[in-house]
Design a protein around this motif. Sequence first.
Motif, PDB file in Angstrom:
ATOM      1  N   LEU A  31     -11.195  42.235 -54.150  1.00  0.00           N
ATOM      2  CA  LEU A  31     -11.225  42.416 -52.697  1.00  0.00           C
ATOM      3  C   LEU A  31     -12.549  43.039 -52.264  1.00  0.00           C
ATOM      4  CD1 LEU A  31      -9.853  42.358 -49.935  1.00  0.00           C
ATOM      5  CD2 LEU A  31      -8.790  44.565 -50.490  1.00  0.00           C
ATOM      6  N   ALA A  32     -13.043  44.009 -53.028  1.00  0.00           N
ATOM      7  CA  ALA A  32     -14.308  44.667 -52.678  1.00  0.00           C
ATOM      8  C   ALA A  32     -15.458  43.672 -52.669  1.00  0.00           C
ATOM      9  CB  ALA A  32     -14.594  45.812 -53.651  1.00  0.00           C
ATOM     10  N   ILE A  33     -15.531  42.818 -53.681  1.00  0.00           N
ATOM     11  CA  ILE A  33     -16.648  41.870 -53.746  1.00  0.00           C
ATOM     12  C   ILE A  33     -16.433  40.725 -52.767  1.00  0.00           C
ATOM     13  CG2 ILE A  33     -15.934  40.192 -55.504  1.00  0.00           C
ATOM     14  CD1 ILE A  33     -19.244  42.166 -55.426  1.00  0.00           C
ATOM     15  N   PHE A  34     -15.191  40.408 -52.426  1.00  0.00           N
ATOM     16  CA  PHE A  34     -14.917  39.415 -51.374  1.00  0.00           C
ATOM     17  C   PHE A  34     -15.490  39.901 -50.045  1.00  0.00           C
ATOM     18  CE2 PHE A  34     -12.139  38.321 -47.783  1.00  0.00           C
ATOM     19  CZ  PHE A  34     -12.211  36.941 -47.807  1.00  0.00           C
ATOM     20  N   ILE A  35     -15.235  41.158 -49.718  1.00  0.00           N
ATOM     21  CA  ILE A  35     -15.761  41.726 -48.472  1.00  0.00           C
ATOM     22  C   ILE A  35     -17.286  41.776 -48.520  1.00  0.00           C
ATOM     23  CG2 ILE A  35     -15.830  43.816 -47.057  1.00  0.00           C
ATOM     24  CD1 ILE A  35     -12.939  44.367 -47.998  1.00  0.00           C
ATOM     25  N   GLU A  36     -17.846  42.110 -49.682  1.00  0.00           N
ATOM     26  CA  GLU A  36     -19.311  42.166 -49.823  1.00  0.00           C
ATOM     27  C   GLU A  36     -19.937  40.802 -49.571  1.00  0.00           C
ATOM     28  OE1 GLU A  36     -22.837  41.035 -51.891  1.00  0.00           O
ATOM     29  OE2 GLU A  36     -20.873  40.657 -52.804  1.00  0.00           O
ATOM     30  N   ASN A  37     -19.263  39.735 -49.981  1.00  0.00           N
ATOM     31  CA  ASN A  37     -19.804  38.394 -49.771  1.00  0.00           C
ATOM     32  C   ASN A  37     -19.851  38.027 -48.300  1.00  0.00           C
ATOM     33  OD1 ASN A  37     -20.139  36.175 -52.228  1.00  0.00           O
ATOM     34  ND2 ASN A  37     -19.059  38.031 -52.838  1.00  0.00           N
ATOM     35  N   ILE A  38     -18.845  38.441 -47.552  1.00  0.00           N
ATOM     36  CA  ILE A  38     -18.774  38.088 -46.134  1.00  0.00           C
ATOM     37  C   ILE A  38     -19.656  39.009 -45.295  1.00  0.00           C
ATOM     38  CG2 ILE A  38     -17.221  37.872 -44.153  1.00  0.00           C
ATOM     39  CD1 ILE A  38     -15.001  37.167 -46.093  1.00  0.00           C
ATOM     40  N   PHE A  39     -19.811  40.254 -45.742  1.00  0.00           N
ATOM     41  CA  PHE A  39     -20.651  41.230 -45.038  1.00  0.00           C
ATOM     42  C   PHE A  39     -21.772  41.672 -45.979  1.00  0.00           C
ATOM     43  CE2 PHE A  39     -16.344  41.676 -43.275  1.00  0.00           C
ATOM     44  CZ  PHE A  39     -16.608  41.394 -41.936  1.00  0.00           C
ATOM     45  N   PRO A  40     -22.863  40.881 -46.062  1.00  0.00           N
ATOM     46  CA  PRO A  40     -23.945  41.171 -47.022  1.00  0.00           C
ATOM     47  C   PRO A  40     -24.531  42.576 -46.965  1.00  0.00           C
ATOM     48  CG  PRO A  40     -24.236  39.009 -46.029  1.00  0.00           C
ATOM     49  CD  PRO A  40     -23.098  39.664 -45.286  1.00  0.00           C
ATOM     50  N   PRO A  41     -24.492  43.288 -45.803  1.00  0.00           N
ATOM     51  CA  PRO A  41     -25.018  44.656 -45.842  1.00  0.00           C
ATOM     52  C   PRO A  41     -24.332  45.552 -46.867  1.00  0.00           C
ATOM     53  CG  PRO A  41     -24.817  43.916 -43.571  1.00  0.00           C
ATOM     54  CD  PRO A  41     -24.154  42.865 -44.430  1.00  0.00           C
ATOM     55  N   ILE A  42     -23.097  45.208 -47.262  1.00  0.00           N
ATOM     56  CA  ILE A  42     -22.443  45.936 -48.353  1.00  0.00           C
ATOM     57  C   ILE A  42     -23.076  45.444 -49.657  1.00  0.00           C
ATOM     58  CG2 ILE A  42     -20.278  46.364 -49.579  1.00  0.00           C
ATOM     59  CD1 ILE A  42     -18.808  45.864 -46.972  1.00  0.00           C
ATOM     60  N   PRO A  43     -23.777  46.281 -50.403  1.00  0.00           N
ATOM     61  CA  PRO A  43     -24.545  45.800 -51.563  1.00  0.00           C
ATOM     62  C   PRO A  43     -23.681  45.560 -52.798  1.00  0.00           C
ATOM     63  CG  PRO A  43     -24.851  48.159 -51.300  1.00  0.00           C
ATOM     64  CD  PRO A  43     -23.970  47.720 -50.160  1.00  0.00           C
ATOM     65  N   SER A  44     -23.785  44.359 -53.349  1.00  0.00           N
ATOM     66  CA  SER A  44     -23.077  44.074 -54.600  1.00  0.00           C
ATOM     67  C   SER A  44     -23.618  44.934 -55.726  1.00  0.00           C
ATOM     68  CB  SER A  44     -23.220  42.591 -54.960  1.00  0.00           C
ATOM     69  OG  SER A  44     -24.576  42.268 -55.242  1.00  0.00           O
ATOM     70  N   GLU A  45     -24.882  45.381 -55.591  1.00  0.00           N
ATOM     71  CA  GLU A  45     -25.496  46.195 -56.625  1.00  0.00           C
ATOM     72  C   GLU A  45     -24.859  47.573 -56.740  1.00  0.00           C
ATOM     73  OE1 GLU A  45     -26.955  44.710 -54.178  1.00  0.00           O
ATOM     74  OE2 GLU A  45     -28.393  43.258 -54.950  1.00  0.00           O
ATOM     75  N   VAL A  46     -24.026  47.937 -55.760  1.00  0.00           N
ATOM     76  CA  VAL A  46     -23.225  49.154 -55.845  1.00  0.00           C
ATOM     77  C   VAL A  46     -21.802  48.811 -56.253  1.00  0.00           C
ATOM     78  CG1 VAL A  46     -22.213  51.070 -54.536  1.00  0.00           C
ATOM     79  CG2 VAL A  46     -24.603  50.451 -54.184  1.00  0.00           C
ATOM     80  N   VAL A  47     -21.233  47.797 -55.627  1.00  0.00           N
ATOM     81  CA  VAL A  47     -19.829  47.440 -55.870  1.00  0.00           C
ATOM     82  C   VAL A  47     -19.610  47.035 -57.320  1.00  0.00           C
ATOM     83  CG1 VAL A  47     -17.955  45.882 -55.243  1.00  0.00           C
ATOM     84  CG2 VAL A  47     -19.482  46.759 -53.462  1.00  0.00           C
ATOM     85  N   LEU A  48     -20.474  46.185 -57.855  1.00  0.00           N
ATOM     86  CA  LEU A  48     -20.260  45.662 -59.204  1.00  0.00           C
ATOM     87  C   LEU A  48     -20.386  46.734 -60.300  1.00  0.00           C
ATOM     88  CD1 LEU A  48     -22.079  42.235 -58.793  1.00  0.00           C
ATOM     89  CD2 LEU A  48     -19.618  42.595 -59.058  1.00  0.00           C
ATOM     90  N   PRO A  49     -21.429  47.571 -60.295  1.00  0.00           N
ATOM     91  CA  PRO A  49     -21.452  48.642 -61.305  1.00  0.00           C
ATOM     92  C   PRO A  49     -20.252  49.579 -61.182  1.00  0.00           C
ATOM     93  CG  PRO A  49     -23.629  48.366 -60.359  1.00  0.00           C
ATOM     94  CD  PRO A  49     -22.698  47.533 -59.534  1.00  0.00           C
ATOM     95  N   MET A  50     -19.763  49.798 -59.943  1.00  0.00           N
ATOM     96  CA  MET A  50     -18.586  50.637 -59.783  1.00  0.00           C
ATOM     97  C   MET A  50     -17.358  49.994 -60.413  1.00  0.00           C
ATOM     98  SD  MET A  50     -19.698  53.336 -58.553  1.00  0.00           S
ATOM     99  CE  MET A  50     -18.075  54.048 -58.624  1.00  0.00           C
ATOM    100  N   ALA A  51     -17.298  48.650 -60.394  1.00  0.00           N
ATOM    101  CA  ALA A  51     -16.189  47.955 -61.070  1.00  0.00           C
ATOM    102  C   ALA A  51     -16.268  48.194 -62.570  1.00  0.00           C
ATOM    103  CB  ALA A  51     -16.236  46.462 -60.752  1.00  0.00           C
ATOM    104  N   GLY A  52     -17.493  48.150 -63.125  1.00  0.00           N
ATOM    105  CA  GLY A  52     -17.659  48.451 -64.549  1.00  0.00           C
ATOM    106  C   GLY A  52     -17.321  49.892 -64.863  1.00  0.00           C
ATOM    107  N   PHE A  53     -17.705  50.803 -63.972  1.00  0.00           N
ATOM    108  CA  PHE A  53     -17.390  52.214 -64.161  1.00  0.00           C
ATOM    109  C   PHE A  53     -15.881  52.439 -64.113  1.00  0.00           C
ATOM    110  CE2 PHE A  53     -17.274  56.603 -62.129  1.00  0.00           C
ATOM    111  CZ  PHE A  53     -17.423  57.266 -63.341  1.00  0.00           C
TER     112      PHE A  53
END
Length: 219
Positions: A31-53
Amino acid sequence: MSATDPAPELDGIARWTVDLMETLGGPGAGLAIFIENIFPPIPSEVVLPMAGFAARLGDLSLAGAIIWTTIGSVAGAWVLYGLGAWLGHDRMRAIAARMPLVDVEDVDRTTAWFARHGTKAVFFGRMLPIFRSFISIPAGTERMGLLVFTLLTAAGSLIWNSIFVVAGYVLGANWHAVDPYASVLQYIVIGAVLVAVVWFLVGRVRRRRAQRPVEQQVR
């Protein structure tokens, strides 16, 4: 949560992402990365490492983090593909006709370019900041086959997501160490876009100025 790898104090998008994954697990990462795709100002470079964390903390598995974020990427791309399909080629030409310094022929040239390079653009575009989201719109506008679009989007997203999710998993509480490297790539892309826009505008203004004396002579 690992005793040897405690969660640091988080705020903003990072805190929201972790809370979402703690609550929903794998689907929360999607869901987090789905929202990031629709609203690019949300950086995947933060969301994705947080998923790994979050995977390192045990909120979900590493494989689950990669799979769910890729599902979220594809789902978000479908939404933007649908937007492009709704706009369509003719409507894009009509919009271009109303825009200053833009000609309808620009849309036609873009269509011709996408017909030749669309598959590569969708695949590699999924691995570039900013373009990750927006490449789905011309794919929809030009009616790229949905199956082909989905497979290319899934493949490109899988590579991009895996890099950042695994980095977040390996770095643990130091997940933010990824940010400087991602920022460099983002700055390069933004810089290239700005140069291209300036080049286009300068060239178009010069062409319009050169056309004015000719038009006046015809009159």
